[in-house]
Design a protein around this motif. Structure first.
Motif, PDB file in Angstrom:
ATOM      1  N   ASP A 220      -2.648   5.123  15.153  1.00  0.00           N
ATOM      2  CA  ASP A 220      -2.501   4.730  14.271  1.00  0.00           C
ATOM      3  C   ASP A 220      -1.927   3.353  13.999  1.00  0.00           C
TER       4      ASP A 220
ATOM      5  N   LEU B   2      -2.030   1.113  11.066  1.00  0.00           N
ATOM      6  CA  LEU B   2      -1.202   2.054  10.241  1.00  0.00           C
ATOM      7  C   LEU B   2       0.736   1.130  10.566  1.00  0.00           C
TER       8      LEU B   2
ATOM      9  N   GLU C  75       0.856  -0.932   0.112  1.00  0.00           N
ATOM     10  CA  GLU C  75       0.201  -0.618   0.008  1.00  0.00           C
ATOM     11  C   GLU C  75       0.510   0.780   0.439  1.00  0.00           C
TER      12      GLU C  75
ATOM     13  N   LYS D  10      -0.001   9.882  11.000  1.00  0.00           N
ATOM     14  CA  LYS D  10      -0.583  10.888  10.190  1.00  0.00           C
ATOM     15  C   LYS D  10      -1.503  12.103  10.225  1.00  0.00           C
TER      16      LYS D  10
ATOM     17  N   GLU E 240       0.741   4.220   1.524  1.00  0.00           N
ATOM     18  CA  GLU E 240       1.047   4.506   2.504  1.00  0.00           C
ATOM     19  C   GLU E 240       1.921   4.396   3.717  1.00  0.00           C
ATOM     20  N   THR E 241       1.172   2.565   3.196  1.00  0.00           N
ATOM     21  CA  THR E 241       2.296   1.793   4.114  1.00  0.00           C
ATOM     22  C   THR E 241       4.268   2.377   3.731  1.00  0.00           C
TER      23      THR E 241
ATOM     24  N   GLU F  75       5.484   4.694   2.116  1.00  0.00           N
ATOM     25  CA  GLU F  75       5.500   6.622   2.484  1.00  0.00           C
ATOM     26  C   GLU F  75       6.222   6.216   3.844  1.00  0.00           C
ATOM     27  N   LYS F  76       5.360   5.700   4.890  1.00  0.00           N
ATOM     28  CA  LYS F  76       5.770   5.595   6.434  1.00  0.00           C
ATOM     29  C   LYS F  76       6.801   5.272   6.089  1.00  0.00           C
TER      30      LYS F  76
END
Length: 275
Positions: free
Chosen positions: A170, A173, A67, A86, A69-70, A72-73
């Motif tokens: 979070d 995530l 994903e 976030k 978002e994953t 990106e982190k």
């Protein structure tokens, strides 16, 4: 002879290294990352970057199952040794409930694996009367859990209790980052993620819906090379201590009705505390 470990590339080495292109998820979200830190962090991704694979010659890799978002982190973590909440500008403490059911006095005691910038002395009256001394002991054991930093990552950030107000919601995530770290052999990322989940659970009581989503995720059939035993153990130990906060919730009861390994494990731990 003392064992030696590869050291993390310096900031100068990182910014002077080549740029590698990652295309993430079915929509191919594009991320440009310096190769030095990625190659150091992940033996799997190192093969993409310098292992003589097709990706090495093209200077790009497609990770369709990850994903955006994953990833990106993960990129934030590569550069900062932690990841930003976030919603960093929005303090969430007002809507959160402290997680401590029983009076707990820690005083000068430091919690392993956390940034103990302030002394902790939190007190709360018991909400129910089932062997409070045993429950207090079990909760103290949960608070005292530690997660060892891998060699070479000694400067990895440790989450503080104060920053939990920004990251309390979070946890899902963080669990996905833990799994990402498992798949791509990034042990230090897994330590960061599990520390944050533990810190959040130790500080604030999550909303029941968020908790149920987290449980379902870590007990789902995840395509991961190793088991989810550590996450599952943290989750069931937490719920065995905090059972009273969720036992009357319809959402939580629906989760219990689904049965499976989670239900048997958390009930066993809850029983062990009180008998």
């Amino acid at each position: 002879m003392a064992e030696t470990h590869e050291q993390m590339p310096s900031f100068a080495d990182m910014i002077n290294s080549k740029i590698f292109h990652f295309y993430i998820g079915p929509e191919r979200a594009h991320y440009k990352v310096h190769t030095a830190r990625v190659a150091f962090a992940s033996p799997v991704l190192r093969k993409h970057i310098s292992g003589g694979m097709r990706e090495t010659f093209e200077g790009r890799s497609f990770l369709k199952e990850v994903e955006a978002e994953t990833f990106e982190k993960f990129v934030e973590w590569i550069y900062h040794s932690t990841f930003i909440p976030k919603n960093p500008g929005e303090a969430k403490a007002a809507g959160l409930v402290m997680a401590f059911d029983y009076q707990l006095e820690l005083g000068d005691r430091e919690i392993p694996g956390f940034n103990n910038s302030k002394k902790i002395a939190l007190k709360r009256e018991p909400e129910f009367r089932l062997k409070p001394s045993r429950l207090k002991l079990a909760w103290s054991r949960f608070l005292g859990r530690s997660f060892q930093t891998p060699p070479g990552w000694e400067n990895i950030s440790t989450p503080s209790f104060e920053s939990a107000t920004y990251e309390a919601n979070d946890n899902l995530l963080h669990a996905k980052l833990f799994v990402f770290g498992d798949i791509y052999q990034i042990k230090a990322l897994q330590v960061t993620a599990i520390r944050k989940i533990h810190r959040n659970l130790a500080t604030f009581t999550p909303e029941t819906g968020d908790l149920v989503d987290l449980v379902r995720y870590i007990y789902s059939d995840i395509d991961s090379p190793t088991s989810m035993e550590l996450l599952q153990d943290v989750m069931t130990e937490y719920l065995s201590c905090q059972w009273g906060r969720f036992a009357k919730s319809d959402v939580f009861l629906e989760l219990l009705e689904e049965g499976g390994p989670f239900v048997s494990e958390v009930i066993k731990k809850h029983y062990d505390i009180h008998h």
